[in-house]
Design an enzyme around this catalytic site. Structure first.
Site, PDB file in Angstrom:
ATOM      1  N   HIS A 192      45.903  43.850  57.854  1.00  0.00           N
ATOM      2  CA  HIS A 192      46.611  44.571  58.592  1.00  0.00           C
ATOM      3  C   HIS A 192      47.286  43.588  59.917  1.00  0.00           C
ATOM      4  O   HIS A 192      48.455  43.790  59.951  1.00  0.00           O
ATOM      5  CB  HIS A 192      45.738  45.547  59.532  1.00  0.00           C
ATOM      6  CG  HIS A 192      46.386  46.235  60.535  1.00  0.00           C
ATOM      7  ND1 HIS A 192      47.326  47.321  60.341  1.00  0.00           N
ATOM      8  CD2 HIS A 192      46.426  45.933  61.847  1.00  0.00           C
ATOM      9  CE1 HIS A 192      47.841  47.617  61.547  1.00  0.00           C
ATOM     10  NE2 HIS A 192      47.264  46.889  62.445  1.00  0.00           N
ATOM     11  N   GLU A 193      46.386  42.659  60.166  1.00  0.00           N
ATOM     12  CA  GLU A 193      47.028  41.814  61.161  1.00  0.00           C
ATOM     13  C   GLU A 193      48.176  40.815  60.907  1.00  0.00           C
ATOM     14  O   GLU A 193      48.931  40.317  61.218  1.00  0.00           O
ATOM     15  CB  GLU A 193      45.831  40.943  61.985  1.00  0.00           C
ATOM     16  CG  GLU A 193      44.828  41.958  62.536  1.00  0.00           C
ATOM     17  CD  GLU A 193      45.352  42.674  63.883  1.00  0.00           C
ATOM     18  OE1 GLU A 193      46.394  42.431  64.028  1.00  0.00           O
ATOM     19  OE2 GLU A 193      44.700  43.812  63.877  1.00  0.00           O
ATOM     20  N   HIS A 237      51.419  42.285  60.571  1.00  0.00           N
ATOM     21  CA  HIS A 237      52.407  41.932  61.926  1.00  0.00           C
ATOM     22  C   HIS A 237      52.912  40.761  61.568  1.00  0.00           C
ATOM     23  O   HIS A 237      54.296  40.549  62.294  1.00  0.00           O
ATOM     24  CB  HIS A 237      51.445  42.079  63.159  1.00  0.00           C
ATOM     25  CG  HIS A 237      50.882  43.345  63.274  1.00  0.00           C
ATOM     26  ND1 HIS A 237      51.829  44.536  63.692  1.00  0.00           N
ATOM     27  CD2 HIS A 237      49.670  43.900  63.801  1.00  0.00           C
ATOM     28  CE1 HIS A 237      50.784  45.755  63.986  1.00  0.00           C
ATOM     29  NE2 HIS A 237      49.770  45.292  64.094  1.00  0.00           N
ATOM     30  N   HIS A 266      56.934  40.092  61.801  1.00  0.00           N
ATOM     31  CA  HIS A 266      57.440  38.961  62.782  1.00  0.00           C
ATOM     32  C   HIS A 266      58.566  38.250  61.968  1.00  0.00           C
ATOM     33  O   HIS A 266      59.662  37.812  62.424  1.00  0.00           O
ATOM     34  CB  HIS A 266      56.504  38.254  63.459  1.00  0.00           C
ATOM     35  CG  HIS A 266      57.054  37.332  64.200  1.00  0.00           C
ATOM     36  ND1 HIS A 266      56.189  36.263  65.089  1.00  0.00           N
ATOM     37  CD2 HIS A 266      58.310  37.500  65.291  1.00  0.00           C
ATOM     38  CE1 HIS A 266      57.012  35.808  65.838  1.00  0.00           C
ATOM     39  NE2 HIS A 266      58.344  36.449  65.985  1.00  0.00           N
TER      40      HIS A 266
END
Length: 229
Positions: A97-98, A101, A105
């Protein structure tokens, strides 16, 4: 605060506590489920980054329980020790999940870009907005404009919470798609990873709804105060 705002605040505090409690329970449960692939959270993060052609993002261990986050300013995926070192379904889900991100980006995902631009404003307003709102309610008949300023500042915080929803949901979508396509999770583990991320997303949903409800209450107070002037 008015009795109505207190009631709304208490309601969402209770809901938030329930969701947070379930999330912690899910994390604890799936942390005990070994990942068949045998990868740690760090390994999962590194592989997802590489599979998406990202080589300029570092994966670090950060202190704190469920303190996992991606920092676009430093291009770092920060994982709590349990996730960083863990070899479990929960660790894989959170790490992916992280990294979702980080992929956002790298792809200039519009909602992440917008949220990042709001961070300095929200950090500034969050430290003073409650005091301005309090003084605005107390002085509503003497200085109506003060409450309006507070509403505008709180509105920016609410906007940040709302924009966070698509950012978090999209990161989970990217994570789950990759976990499935890369065979990091098998047919038994994938639904568990999906369940964990679903409850994590609910915490943001509750926060956004609470912020919207509170904002509406303050707007009603402002309009009521003007109508009596």
């Amino acid at each position: 605060m008015t009795p109505e705002i207190w009631m709304v605040s208490i309601l969402f505090i209770v809901i938030s506590m329930v969701v947070s409690g379930v999330l912690k329970g899910k994390f604890a449960k799936y942390s005990r489920v070994p990942l068949t692939a045998g990868l740690t959270g760090r390994d999962v993060a590194m592989k997802m980054l590489r599979d998406n052609g990202i080589y300029d993002v570092q994966v670090r261990s950060s202190n704190g329980f469920l303190s996992d986050h991606y920092d676009p300013a430093t291009k770092t995926v920060n994982l709590s020790p349990d996730v960083y070192n863990g070899i479990s379904v929960a660790s894989a889900a959170v790490a992916a999940h992280e990294c979702g991100h980080a992929v956002q980006h790298a792809n200039a995902y519009q909602w992440l870009t917008l949220r990042s631009k709001l961070v300095p404003v929200v950090m500034f307003s969050s430290g003073i907005v409650q005091w301005i709102l309090l003084l605005g309610v107390l002085m509503i008949h003497a200085f109506t404009g003060l409450l309006l300023i507070g509403i505008i500042l709180f509105g920016l915080t609410t906007l940040f919470s709302v924009i966070t929803l698509p950012v978090e949901l999209d990161a989970s979508r990217r994570a789950l798609a990759w976990l499935n396509s890369s065979n990091i999770t098998d047919a038994r583990e994938y639904p568990q990873a999906k369940d964990a991320l679903k409850w994590a997303a609910l915490t943001y949903v509750v926060a956004a709804l609470a912020s919207i409800a509170t904002l509406v209450q303050y707007i009603m107070i402002f309009l009521g105060g003007r109508s009596r002037d």
